[in-house]
Motif scaffolding. Structure first.
Motif, PDB file in Angstrom:
ATOM      1  N   THR A 268      37.346  43.041 -29.952  1.00 25.62           N
ATOM      2  CA  THR A 268      36.898  44.275 -28.953  1.00 25.62           C
ATOM      3  C   THR A 268      35.904  43.710 -27.887  1.00 25.62           C
ATOM      4  N   LYS A 269      35.830  44.546 -26.908  1.00 28.43           N
ATOM      5  CA  LYS A 269      34.944  44.112 -25.606  1.00 28.43           C
ATOM      6  C   LYS A 269      33.708  44.503 -25.847  1.00 28.43           C
ATOM      7  N   TYR A 270      32.522  43.587 -25.612  1.00 33.40           N
ATOM      8  CA  TYR A 270      31.021  44.037 -25.941  1.00 33.40           C
ATOM      9  C   TYR A 270      30.260  44.175 -24.688  1.00 33.40           C
ATOM     10  N   LYS A 271      29.617  45.176 -24.475  1.00 30.68           N
ATOM     11  CA  LYS A 271      28.620  45.261 -23.433  1.00 30.68           C
ATOM     12  C   LYS A 271      27.077  44.878 -23.887  1.00 30.68           C
ATOM     13  N   VAL A 272      26.526  44.597 -22.689  1.00 34.34           N
ATOM     14  CA  VAL A 272      25.139  44.319 -22.755  1.00 34.34           C
ATOM     15  C   VAL A 272      24.096  45.392 -22.845  1.00 34.34           C
ATOM     16  N   SER A 273      23.387  45.628 -23.950  1.00 37.53           N
ATOM     17  CA  SER A 273      22.371  47.008 -24.076  1.00 37.53           C
ATOM     18  C   SER A 273      21.163  46.645 -23.673  1.00 37.53           C
ATOM     19  N   LYS A 274      20.768  45.406 -23.387  1.00 36.86           N
ATOM     20  CA  LYS A 274      19.420  44.865 -23.303  1.00 36.86           C
ATOM     21  C   LYS A 274      19.171  43.651 -22.631  1.00 36.86           C
ATOM     22  N   VAL A 275      18.233  43.180 -21.761  1.00 37.98           N
ATOM     23  CA  VAL A 275      18.111  41.767 -21.504  1.00 37.98           C
ATOM     24  C   VAL A 275      16.426  41.775 -21.351  1.00 37.98           C
ATOM     25  N   ALA A 276      15.949  40.763 -22.244  1.00 39.14           N
ATOM     26  CA  ALA A 276      14.507  40.540 -22.235  1.00 39.14           C
ATOM     27  C   ALA A 276      14.131  39.082 -22.016  1.00 39.14           C
ATOM     28  N   VAL A 277      13.065  39.032 -21.543  1.00 39.21           N
ATOM     29  CA  VAL A 277      12.646  37.492 -21.447  1.00 39.21           C
ATOM     30  C   VAL A 277      11.202  37.570 -22.266  1.00 39.21           C
ATOM     31  N   THR A 278      10.965  36.398 -22.943  1.00 39.46           N
ATOM     32  CA  THR A 278       9.852  36.206 -23.795  1.00 39.46           C
ATOM     33  C   THR A 278       9.305  35.045 -23.842  1.00 39.46           C
ATOM     34  N   PRO A 284       5.827  34.687 -12.966  1.00 42.01           N
ATOM     35  CA  PRO A 284       5.926  36.100 -13.169  1.00 42.01           C
ATOM     36  C   PRO A 284       7.116  36.477 -13.949  1.00 42.01           C
ATOM     37  N   GLU A 285       7.295  37.037 -14.786  1.00 39.63           N
ATOM     38  CA  GLU A 285       8.501  37.800 -15.507  1.00 39.63           C
ATOM     39  C   GLU A 285       9.452  38.325 -14.520  1.00 39.63           C
ATOM     40  N   GLU A 286       9.027  39.165 -13.687  1.00 43.60           N
ATOM     41  CA  GLU A 286       9.986  39.742 -12.993  1.00 43.60           C
ATOM     42  C   GLU A 286      10.853  38.826 -12.125  1.00 43.60           C
ATOM     43  N   GLU A 287      10.111  37.691 -11.613  1.00 40.69           N
ATOM     44  CA  GLU A 287      10.765  36.752 -11.119  1.00 40.69           C
ATOM     45  C   GLU A 287      11.680  35.920 -11.753  1.00 40.69           C
ATOM     46  N   LEU A 288      11.578  35.701 -13.004  1.00 40.00           N
ATOM     47  CA  LEU A 288      12.511  35.134 -14.047  1.00 40.00           C
ATOM     48  C   LEU A 288      13.704  36.229 -14.082  1.00 40.00           C
ATOM     49  N   ARG A 289      13.376  37.375 -14.104  1.00 39.72           N
ATOM     50  CA  ARG A 289      14.318  38.376 -14.439  1.00 39.72           C
ATOM     51  C   ARG A 289      15.531  38.403 -13.282  1.00 39.72           C
ATOM     52  N   LYS A 290      14.995  38.218 -12.087  1.00 45.61           N
ATOM     53  CA  LYS A 290      15.694  38.139 -10.888  1.00 45.61           C
ATOM     54  C   LYS A 290      16.984  36.915 -11.167  1.00 45.61           C
ATOM     55  N   LEU A 291      16.497  35.994 -11.855  1.00 49.89           N
ATOM     56  CA  LEU A 291      17.536  34.958 -11.918  1.00 49.89           C
ATOM     57  C   LEU A 291      18.587  34.913 -12.919  1.00 49.89           C
ATOM     58  N   ILE A 292      18.191  36.151 -13.695  1.00 54.52           N
ATOM     59  CA  ILE A 292      19.540  36.328 -14.936  1.00 54.52           C
ATOM     60  C   ILE A 292      20.458  37.245 -14.165  1.00 54.52           C
ATOM     61  N   SER A 293      21.730  36.883 -14.392  1.00 54.20           N
ATOM     62  CA  SER A 293      22.795  37.482 -13.564  1.00 54.20           C
ATOM     63  C   SER A 293      23.100  38.607 -14.521  1.00 54.20           C
ATOM     64  N   ALA A 340      22.215  42.744 -27.331  1.00 53.90           N
ATOM     65  CA  ALA A 340      20.987  42.673 -26.779  1.00 53.90           C
ATOM     66  C   ALA A 340      20.484  41.270 -26.494  1.00 53.90           C
ATOM     67  N   LEU A 341      20.452  40.884 -25.358  1.00 53.51           N
ATOM     68  CA  LEU A 341      19.894  39.392 -25.112  1.00 53.51           C
ATOM     69  C   LEU A 341      18.458  39.250 -24.919  1.00 53.51           C
ATOM     70  N   THR A 342      17.777  38.111 -25.376  1.00 51.88           N
ATOM     71  CA  THR A 342      16.772  37.639 -25.330  1.00 51.88           C
ATOM     72  C   THR A 342      16.447  36.585 -25.047  1.00 51.88           C
ATOM     73  N   PHE A 343      16.020  36.042 -23.724  1.00 55.34           N
ATOM     74  CA  PHE A 343      15.819  34.744 -23.108  1.00 55.34           C
ATOM     75  C   PHE A 343      14.513  34.322 -23.640  1.00 55.34           C
ATOM     76  N   PHE A 344      14.415  33.165 -24.592  1.00 57.58           N
ATOM     77  CA  PHE A 344      13.039  32.611 -25.134  1.00 57.58           C
ATOM     78  C   PHE A 344      12.730  31.538 -24.200  1.00 57.58           C
ATOM     79  N   VAL A 345      11.568  31.582 -23.771  1.00 58.16           N
ATOM     80  CA  VAL A 345      11.187  30.199 -22.694  1.00 58.16           C
ATOM     81  C   VAL A 345      10.187  29.565 -23.239  1.00 58.16           C
ATOM     82  N   ASP A 346      10.563  28.114 -23.581  1.00 56.61           N
ATOM     83  CA  ASP A 346       9.397  27.360 -23.915  1.00 56.61           C
ATOM     84  C   ASP A 346       9.251  26.295 -22.689  1.00 56.61           C
ATOM     85  N   PRO A 347       8.323  26.396 -22.278  1.00 59.11           N
ATOM     86  CA  PRO A 347       8.014  25.576 -20.998  1.00 59.11           C
ATOM     87  C   PRO A 347       7.804  24.182 -21.203  1.00 59.11           C
ATOM     88  N   GLY A 348       7.146  23.727 -22.524  1.00 60.96           N
ATOM     89  CA  GLY A 348       6.469  22.458 -22.810  1.00 60.96           C
ATOM     90  C   GLY A 348       5.384  22.349 -21.865  1.00 60.96           C
TER      91      GLY A 348
END
Length: 765
Positions: A268-278, A284-293, A340-348
């Motif tokens: 079945t087709k799934y929808k996105v319920s949540k998008v988070a960046v951590t 700024p997190e808001e700037e990164l959020r704009k890059l997520i399609s 629910a999608l969570t983008f984990f950021v490890d900049p190094g």
């Protein structure tokens, strides 16, 4: 052929030892006798034999000796006997040697290639014959023909005994026909039609076109790629639980047709319920959020997740975190069919550039490359600046290839070196050209051009160009870095004779002597301003059948005019390269003003805009190009001089119409007069080529052109715009650009000159 190396990288396996060792009590060897050796000398046998006179031997050492002699590959049988006291007899039966090897029936692999590879395995004339090698060669050949979809291949090897213990080998190959895909079935696809799914496959069912293109030729490797494309198709459209349950490949009894069946479960087709960046985002997190399609409520897409992760990594790379790691973790709710999608950021660690090094520039000075760098030593690394540095080097035109590497500095975890490796192209040329241009006639030219004079990046050229319309002699020089901050300076002097009547326009002749000096000033990374001062001395000659308007102009202003013109332009250029761009856009605005120091005063203005987009659904490039130009007189001059008029038609205007033929025409002769307003537009799709190297020199396209020229007293009339559609090609060769087009006019009026096929050879591009 790499395939051949795989076919014949074989090693002869040792055969089971069938030699005979006669049992005897241990004894000391005093003498060794050899019998049966013919091509192999006794000395060679004794060299391999691990027994020497004076050795005390038993049954174990005899068996070991037999094994050693068998491993040489020289012998078909080995027997060791004890004769009288202390005498050891070695009886040998040599393997036959190969007198000749013949191969017939092979087309997929040439005989020369086969013979070369056979020699590498020892299966060649004069070598010892080993049947195990021949058998393995047959097996590998069969496997390779199977990979080429020739499942009916038959390989028959005949060994013919010859005198002197030799054999002749004849390998008869019946390759058979290529097995074509008769049918592809997808079972379980309820949402998407089979045609929609298979349109993305490299393999296809057999048709006339598929047979020509080779897409109906079965390949296991291609099938695996197509199955992954099938999986991506569903995963990119929300079917997160999609699975390929089984794949069956069968072949017809005559081994010429292949049937493929793929069983799938769509889910079945799934929808996105949540998008988070951590994580430690660094920006700024808001700037990164704009890059997520993806957004809440969107359909799940694996492709968009991958693209978003890449954009986040690239954004962190701009800040110096070149090795940032971004992982998207999905949390699946099967009951609600959401993710629910969570983008984990490890900049190094932030990475700094220790040194920038150049290699391969044997002619070009390091300074010429270094001044194009936007990445600086000592600063943190920026992927954006590195890419821009590479593009700027590419746009100089000095290099055929540019490679960038960023190896870490030994002993550190936050420093890298940046290594640019370039392949220089010929920077200078002495050319003699001959060609043909429609509307220009025979083209002959000679030039001495140094695009990178003495490796300094300066340009120096002298040129003679001769056509039936224009004869040009010119000398020019350009210093692209006249100042350290990138201001360029150019000088040019020239003589030009124009015989307009040969160019499909109303007849006149103009002899022009002139010179110019210009400066280019970089306003920003993508914006440049240019200022130019030009002096022209023009002598006009009119024929008796010249238009009355031309005679009126000469009688009013004289046939000998001098002009001093000042021009300026602004250019915004983000194209990835100047020749055959694939992305970016180009915008230019320019104005030319004839200064009121001479009798003639006029102005000309031009605006041009180009855009290039790489289409997502195919490796195609969409191009839009539009130009509008306008000119007129001012002060004491009431009109634009006729020799400054604009023209359209042909490969520089609207293809499908004869060169220069659009716009106003002389009422007496019907010859084009040109005009003071020109508007041209082009929409074009550049088609991909099967070989990437060819795309650097050759490009094909489908296009739609439109435009026209309007004379004095006329306004832009949309109803008068001409249009045409067709196909075109450009090939860059050592003698210049070869341009071809086939175009069919869409909007034709009485008096228009249609020209379906147009070409030019040796014309500037």
């Amino acid at each position: 052929m790499m395939m051949l190396k795989r076919i014949f990288c074989l090693f002869a396996a040792g055969l089971a030892c069938t030699g005979t060792a006669y049992a005897f009590d241990p004894f000391e060897v005093k003498t060794i006798q050899i019998e049966g050796a013919q091509r192999v000398t006794d000395a060679t046998v004794l060299n391999y034999l691990p027994i020497k006179p004076g050795d005390k031997i038993d049954d174990t050492r005899i068996v070991d000796a037999i094994h050693v002699l068998f491993k040489t590959g020289f012998f078909a049988d080995v027997r060791i006997k004890r004769l009288d006291i202390g005498i050891l007899l070695v009886e040998l039966v040599e393997r036959p040697s190969i007198s000749e090897v013949k191969i017939v029936g092979n087309k997929e692999i040439t005989t020369e290639q086969l013979n070369t590879a056979l020699k590498q395995t020892g299966l060649a004339e004069g070598r010892i014959f080993n049947r195990s090698i021949l058998e393995k060669v047959e097996q590998e050949l069969q496997r390779q023909y199977f990979n080429a979809a020739k499942y009916g291949v038959q390989i028959n090897s005949v060994i013919t005994p010859k005198d002197l213990n030799r054999v002749a080998i004849n390998i008869d190959i019946n390759e058979g026909e290529v097995a074509r895909i008769k049918q592809i079935e997808v079972i379980g696809n309820n949402t998407f039609a089979k045609s929609s799914l298979l349109s993305q496959w490299e393999l296809s069912e057999n048709t006339a076109w598929a047979s020509i293109s080779g897409s109906s030729k079965y390949s296991k490797q291609k099938l695996q790629g197509d199955l992954e494309s099938l999986r991506s198709h569903y995963m990119d459209r929300g079917y997160i639980n999609f699975s390929i349950d089984s794949t069956q490949v069968s072949i017809s009894p005559d081994k010429t047709e292949v049937f493929i069946t793929v069983n799938v479960t769509e889910g079945t087709k799934y929808k996105v319920s949540k998008v988070a960046v951590t994580g430690d985002t660094k920006v700024p997190e808001e700037e990164l959020r704009k890059l997520i399609s993806l957004r809440e409520g969107d359909t799940f897409s694996r492709k968009m997740i991958t693209e978003s992760s890449t954009r986040l990594s690239e954004r962190l790379g701009v800040e110096g975190y070149a090795f940032a790691n971004v992982n998207a973790a999905p949390d699946i709710d099967k009951d609600k069919e959401t993710v629910a999608l969570t983008f984990f950021v490890d900049p190094g660690k932030r990475v700094y550039v220790r040194r920038i090094n150049f290699a391969g520039n044997t002619k070009t000075q390091d300074e010429v490359l270094r001044r194009e760098m936007r990445q600086l030593e000592g600063g943190w690394i920026s992927t954006t600046k590195l890419n821009r540095s590479r593009v700027r080097l590419q746009r100089t035109g000095f290099f055929d290839d540019i490679n960038v590497e960023t190896p870490p500095v030994a002993g550190t975890n936050d420093q890298v070196d940046v290594n640019f490796t370039v392949v220089e192209r010929a920077s200078g040329s002495v050319n003699a050209q001959i060609g043909y241009q429609q509307g220009q006639g025979l083209v002959t030219a000679a030039s001495v051009h140094q695009n990178n004079f003495l490796g300094t990046g300066k340009q120096v050229s002298a040129e003679v160009n001769n056509t039936s319309v224009n004869r040009v002699y010119s000398f020019s020089t350009t210093d692209p870095y006249y100042t350290l901050d990138g201001v360029s300076r150019s000088f040019r002097t020239y003589y030009r004779k124009t015989t307009a009547g040969y160019g499909n326009v109303a007849p006149y002749t103009a002899n022009v002597y002139g010179g110019s000096m210009s400066y280019g000033v970089p306003l920003s990374e993508y914006n440049t301003a240019r200022m130019e001062l030009t002096y022209d001395d023009t002598l006009l000659s009119l024929e008796a059948n010249a238009p009355a308007s031309y005679w009126d102009f000469v009688n009013k202003y004289s046939n000998h005019v001098n002009t001093l013109s000042a021009s300026s332009s602004w250019v915004h250029d983000t194209r990835n390269r100047a020749l055959f761009p694939e992305s970016g856009h180009y915008v230019s605005m320019s104005g030319e003003l004839s200064l009121p120091l001479a009798k003639l005063t006029f102005y000309k203005m031009t605006y041009r805009e180009q855009h290039y987009w790489k289409l997502l659904f195919a490796d195609w490039i969409f191009h839009l190009d539009g130009t509008i130009a306008y000119g007129g007189g001012y002060g004491g001059t009431t009109e634009l001089p006729f020799y400054e008029n604009y023209y359209a038609g042909g490969d520089q205007g609207v293809r499908g119409f004869a060169i220069n033929s659009l716009g106003p025409k002389d009422s007496a002769t019907g010859k084009p007069l040109g005009g003071r307003l020109k508007t041209i537009g082009t929409g074009e799709i550049f088609l991909p080529l099967p070989f990437s190297e060819a795309s650097k020199q050759f490009r094909m396209s489908g296009f739609v052109d439109m435009g026209n020229v309007f004379g004095a007293g006329e306004r832009l009339d949309v109803g008068a715009i001409r249009a045409a559609y067709g196909f075109g090609a450009v090939w860059i060769t050592p003698i210049g650009a070869l341009k071809f087009s086939w175009a069919w006019p869409l909007h034709v009026r009485p008096g228009d000159q249609e020209q379906i096929f147009q070409f030019s050879i040796g014309a500037p591009f």
